[in-house]
Design a protein around this motif. Structure first.
Motif, PDB file in Angstrom:
ATOM      1  N   HIS A  94       0.839  -1.115   0.124  1.00 15.94           N
ATOM      2  CA  HIS A  94       0.046  -0.158  -0.192  1.00 15.94           C
ATOM      3  C   HIS A  94       0.779   1.132   0.058  1.00 15.94           C
ATOM      4  CE1 HIS A  94      -2.168   3.233   2.238  1.00 15.94           C
ATOM      5  NE2 HIS A  94      -3.174   2.876   1.345  1.00 15.94           N
ATOM      6  N   ALA A  95       1.703   1.219   1.041  1.00 16.96           N
ATOM      7  CA  ALA A  95       2.789   2.615   0.960  1.00 16.96           C
ATOM      8  C   ALA A  95       3.651   2.597  -0.373  1.00 16.96           C
ATOM      9  CB  ALA A  95       3.642   2.232   2.343  1.00 16.96           C
ATOM     10  N   SER A  96       3.883   1.708  -0.869  1.00 15.47           N
ATOM     11  CA  SER A  96       4.757   1.684  -2.145  1.00 15.47           C
ATOM     12  C   SER A  96       3.690   2.165  -3.376  1.00 15.47           C
ATOM     13  CB  SER A  96       5.371   0.228  -2.492  1.00 15.47           C
ATOM     14  OG  SER A  96       6.180  -0.409  -1.428  1.00 15.47           O
ATOM     15  N   ILE A  97       2.689   1.804  -3.351  1.00 10.64           N
ATOM     16  CA  ILE A  97       1.743   2.219  -4.664  1.00 10.64           C
ATOM     17  C   ILE A  97       1.296   3.919  -4.222  1.00 10.64           C
ATOM     18  CG2 ILE A  97      -0.337   2.022  -5.571  1.00 10.64           C
ATOM     19  CD1 ILE A  97      -0.113  -0.967  -5.244  1.00 10.64           C
ATOM     20  N   ARG A  98       1.037   4.211  -3.204  1.00 12.48           N
ATOM     21  CA  ARG A  98       0.466   5.337  -2.567  1.00 12.48           C
ATOM     22  C   ARG A  98       1.668   6.278  -2.928  1.00 12.48           C
ATOM     23  NH1 ARG A  98      -0.860   6.504   3.441  1.00 12.48           N
ATOM     24  NH2 ARG A  98       1.241   6.306   3.439  1.00 12.48           N
ATOM     25  N   ALA A  99       3.012   5.983  -2.746  1.00  6.39           N
ATOM     26  CA  ALA A  99       4.053   6.703  -2.903  1.00  6.39           C
ATOM     27  C   ALA A  99       4.340   7.387  -4.194  1.00  6.39           C
ATOM     28  CB  ALA A  99       5.315   6.019  -2.497  1.00  6.39           C
ATOM     29  N   VAL A 100       3.762   6.637  -5.372  1.00  2.00           N
ATOM     30  CA  VAL A 100       3.933   6.916  -6.713  1.00  2.00           C
ATOM     31  C   VAL A 100       2.756   7.434  -7.363  1.00  2.00           C
ATOM     32  CG1 VAL A 100       5.716   5.056  -6.887  1.00  2.00           C
ATOM     33  CG2 VAL A 100       3.452   4.860  -7.556  1.00  2.00           C
ATOM     34  N   MET A 101       1.737   7.667  -6.486  1.00  2.00           N
ATOM     35  CA  MET A 101       0.469   8.164  -7.121  1.00  2.00           C
ATOM     36  C   MET A 101       0.467   9.640  -7.295  1.00  2.00           C
ATOM     37  SD  MET A 101      -1.614   5.711  -7.946  1.00  2.00           S
ATOM     38  CE  MET A 101      -2.984   6.306  -8.225  1.00  2.00           C
ATOM     39  N   PRO A 102       0.016  10.354  -8.372  1.00  3.84           N
ATOM     40  CA  PRO A 102      -0.214  11.917  -8.401  1.00  3.84           C
ATOM     41  C   PRO A 102      -1.244  12.426  -7.638  1.00  3.84           C
ATOM     42  CG  PRO A 102      -1.604  10.818 -10.389  1.00  3.84           C
ATOM     43  CD  PRO A 102      -0.824   9.492  -9.451  1.00  3.84           C
ATOM     44  N   HIS A 103      -0.833  13.688  -7.344  1.00  2.63           N
ATOM     45  CA  HIS A 103      -1.940  14.529  -6.483  1.00  2.63           C
ATOM     46  C   HIS A 103      -3.153  14.572  -6.912  1.00  2.63           C
ATOM     47  CE1 HIS A 103      -2.992  17.487  -3.543  1.00  2.63           C
ATOM     48  NE2 HIS A 103      -3.764  18.444  -4.748  1.00  2.63           N
ATOM     49  N   GLY A 104      -4.114  14.169  -6.142  1.00  2.00           N
ATOM     50  CA  GLY A 104      -5.476  14.192  -6.501  1.00  2.00           C
ATOM     51  C   GLY A 104      -6.055  12.779  -7.104  1.00  2.00           C
ATOM     52  N   ALA A 105      -5.032  11.847  -7.145  1.00  3.20           N
ATOM     53  CA  ALA A 105      -5.633  10.665  -7.692  1.00  3.20           C
ATOM     54  C   ALA A 105      -6.677   9.964  -6.751  1.00  3.20           C
ATOM     55  CB  ALA A 105      -4.508   9.702  -7.967  1.00  3.20           C
ATOM     56  N   ALA A 106      -7.447   8.919  -7.269  1.00  2.00           N
ATOM     57  CA  ALA A 106      -8.370   7.958  -6.606  1.00  2.00           C
ATOM     58  C   ALA A 106      -7.472   7.368  -5.233  1.00  2.00           C
ATOM     59  CB  ALA A 106      -8.830   7.022  -7.211  1.00  2.00           C
ATOM     60  N   PRO A 107      -8.350   7.239  -4.129  1.00  2.00           N
ATOM     61  CA  PRO A 107      -7.806   6.837  -2.982  1.00  2.00           C
ATOM     62  C   PRO A 107      -7.295   5.282  -2.983  1.00  2.00           C
ATOM     63  CG  PRO A 107     -10.102   6.847  -3.012  1.00  2.00           C
ATOM     64  CD  PRO A 107      -9.789   7.538  -3.905  1.00  2.00           C
ATOM     65  N   VAL A 108      -5.997   5.277  -2.511  1.00  2.00           N
ATOM     66  CA  VAL A 108      -5.447   3.741  -2.308  1.00  2.00           C
ATOM     67  C   VAL A 108      -5.586   3.251  -1.033  1.00  2.00           C
ATOM     68  CG1 VAL A 108      -3.259   2.493  -2.583  1.00  2.00           C
ATOM     69  CG2 VAL A 108      -3.441   4.634  -3.676  1.00  2.00           C
ATOM     70  N   GLU A 109      -6.235   1.971  -1.012  1.00  2.00           N
ATOM     71  CA  GLU A 109      -6.806   1.443  -0.029  1.00  2.00           C
ATOM     72  C   GLU A 109      -6.508  -0.183   0.015  1.00  2.00           C
ATOM     73  OE1 GLU A 109     -10.806   3.750   0.849  1.00  2.00           O
ATOM     74  OE2 GLU A 109     -10.808   2.854  -1.004  1.00  2.00           O
ATOM     75  N   ILE A 110      -6.658  -0.602   1.277  1.00  2.00           N
ATOM     76  CA  ILE A 110      -6.082  -2.257   1.311  1.00  2.00           C
ATOM     77  C   ILE A 110      -7.754  -2.890   1.586  1.00  2.00           C
ATOM     78  CG2 ILE A 110      -5.251  -4.088   2.657  1.00  2.00           C
ATOM     79  CD1 ILE A 110      -3.273  -1.881   3.637  1.00  2.00           C
ATOM     80  N   LYS A 111      -8.114  -3.872   0.616  1.00  2.00           N
ATOM     81  CA  LYS A 111      -9.197  -4.641   0.975  1.00  2.00           C
ATOM     82  C   LYS A 111      -8.957  -6.037   1.752  1.00  2.00           C
ATOM     83  CE  LYS A 111     -10.916  -7.152  -2.488  1.00  2.00           C
ATOM     84  NZ  LYS A 111     -10.942  -8.470  -1.937  1.00  2.00           N
ATOM     85  N   TRP A 112      -9.565  -6.217   2.887  1.00  2.00           N
ATOM     86  CA  TRP A 112      -8.984  -7.226   3.747  1.00  2.00           C
ATOM     87  C   TRP A 112      -9.105  -8.645   2.941  1.00  2.00           C
ATOM     88  CZ3 TRP A 112     -11.031 -12.211   5.067  1.00  2.00           C
ATOM     89  CH2 TRP A 112     -10.453 -12.604   6.255  1.00  2.00           C
ATOM     90  N   PRO A 113      -7.591  -9.399   3.018  1.00  2.00           N
ATOM     91  CA  PRO A 113      -6.718  -8.837   4.141  1.00  2.00           C
ATOM     92  C   PRO A 113      -5.629  -8.173   3.449  1.00  2.00           C
ATOM     93  CG  PRO A 113      -6.446 -11.364   3.551  1.00  2.00           C
ATOM     94  CD  PRO A 113      -7.625 -10.675   2.720  1.00  2.00           C
ATOM     95  N   ASN A 114      -5.215  -8.378   2.275  1.00  2.00           N
ATOM     96  CA  ASN A 114      -3.997  -7.906   1.524  1.00  2.00           C
ATOM     97  C   ASN A 114      -4.251  -7.518   0.196  1.00  2.00           C
ATOM     98  OD1 ASN A 114      -3.966 -10.255   0.369  1.00  2.00           O
ATOM     99  ND2 ASN A 114      -2.350 -10.994   1.796  1.00  2.00           N
ATOM    100  N   ASP A 115      -5.212  -7.091  -0.313  1.00  2.00           N
ATOM    101  CA  ASP A 115      -5.351  -6.555  -1.875  1.00  2.00           C
ATOM    102  C   ASP A 115      -5.345  -5.060  -1.658  1.00  2.00           C
ATOM    103  OD1 ASP A 115      -5.696  -9.083  -2.961  1.00  2.00           O
ATOM    104  OD2 ASP A 115      -7.820  -8.971  -3.016  1.00  2.00           O
ATOM    105  N   VAL A 116      -4.436  -4.545  -2.679  1.00  2.00           N
ATOM    106  CA  VAL A 116      -4.452  -3.010  -2.780  1.00  2.00           C
ATOM    107  C   VAL A 116      -5.122  -2.317  -3.765  1.00  2.00           C
ATOM    108  CG1 VAL A 116      -2.969  -1.198  -2.734  1.00  2.00           C
ATOM    109  CG2 VAL A 116      -2.173  -3.245  -1.352  1.00  2.00           C
TER     110      VAL A 116
END
Length: 255
Positions: A94-116
């Motif tokens: 999650h942190a890895s993907i969120r780090a490369v997303m542009p400002h204003g992009a769709a939210p990066v979230e985790i679906k239980w247990p570990n799908d990003v």
């Protein structure tokens, strides 16, 4: 990692990385290295896989352009603590993907247990496999696939890729983030001793809290309200007058 008693915090310097062109699967390659005596903390990445696989024996399409990576750990924790490791892995992805997303992009979230998910669409897959080795050690492999430019239709969930979300990036750049974030997450997890901190991270990124979900088990489907996770990472399903049900493993669908 060697069972119990580790006295210092892990760092990225404890991990090695080997980049390959094409393999059957990076998980299989890691397990082969373990059988040959590798000491662990080894990342294997490949540009493509000829036999990639997902959870429950599903095929994982592995064309060039996406990230295919597996991490080998040896005796990572007592067996009773391993059930919480997927949460730590999810926070790192999650942190890895969120780090490369542009400002204003769709939210990066985790679906239980570990799908990003990005905007409720799946962009990564995680497959963990364990094997008892002939010398008595336990090899654990954490396999991770991230859709960067190719968006294979897995059929079960809506899917997306980083390119679909406006990100122009190479697998190597994404892996650089994952390499650092995973070292941090595994260090915090600390063979299960740091599960409290991991659960806090996971809850902060959780998708669908308070929403209607259906959890598919091998023998049935159970509807309810996603009430979060307990302090060990087990899903809490609010069944109304039937009370709250705990679920240790299953496939979650929203709505």
């Amino acid at each position: 990692m060697t069972g119990v008693g580790r006295a210092r915090r892990l760092s990225i310097d404890d991990f090695r990385h080997e980049s390959l062109d094409e393999v059957s699967s990076t998980n299989s390659e890691c397990l082969a290295r373990a059988r040959a005596g590798d000491s662990g903390f080894l990342w294997i990445t490949a540009k493509c896989q000829s036999g990639g696989r997902g959870r429950r024996g599903r095929t994982w399409v592995s064309e060039r352009g996406n990230l295919y990576a597996s991490l080998l750990l040896i005796d990572p924790a007592p067996m009773e603590e391993l059930s919480s490791l997927p949460l730590a892995v999810a926070t790192a992805v999650h942190a890895s993907i969120r780090a490369v997303m542009p400002h204003g992009a769709a939210p990066v979230e985790i679906k239980w247990p570990n799908d990003v998910l990005i905007g409720r669409r799946k962009t990564s897959g995680i497959l963990m496999e364990a094997e008892k080795l002939a010398d008595g050690r336990t090899a654990l492999v954490i396999g991770i696939g991230i859709n960067i430019v190719v968006r294979p239709d897995q059929g079960l969930y809506p899917v997306t890729s980083l390119a679909d979300e406006g990100v122009s990036i190479s697998p190597e750049e994404v892996f650089a983030h994952l390499f650092a974030e995973m070292a941090d997450a595994i260090s915090i997890w600390d063979q299960g001793r740091g599960i409290g901190a991991i659960v806090k991270r996971w809850r902060h990124a959780a998708c669908g809290l308070g929403e209607k979900i259906t959890v598919n088990l091998p023998d049935r489907s159970i509807p309810g309200i996603f009430a979060g996770i307990d302090d060990k990472g087990v899903l809490l399903l609010d069944r109304g007058t039937d009370g709250t049900m705990t679920i240790a493993a299953g496939d979650v669908f929203f709505g």
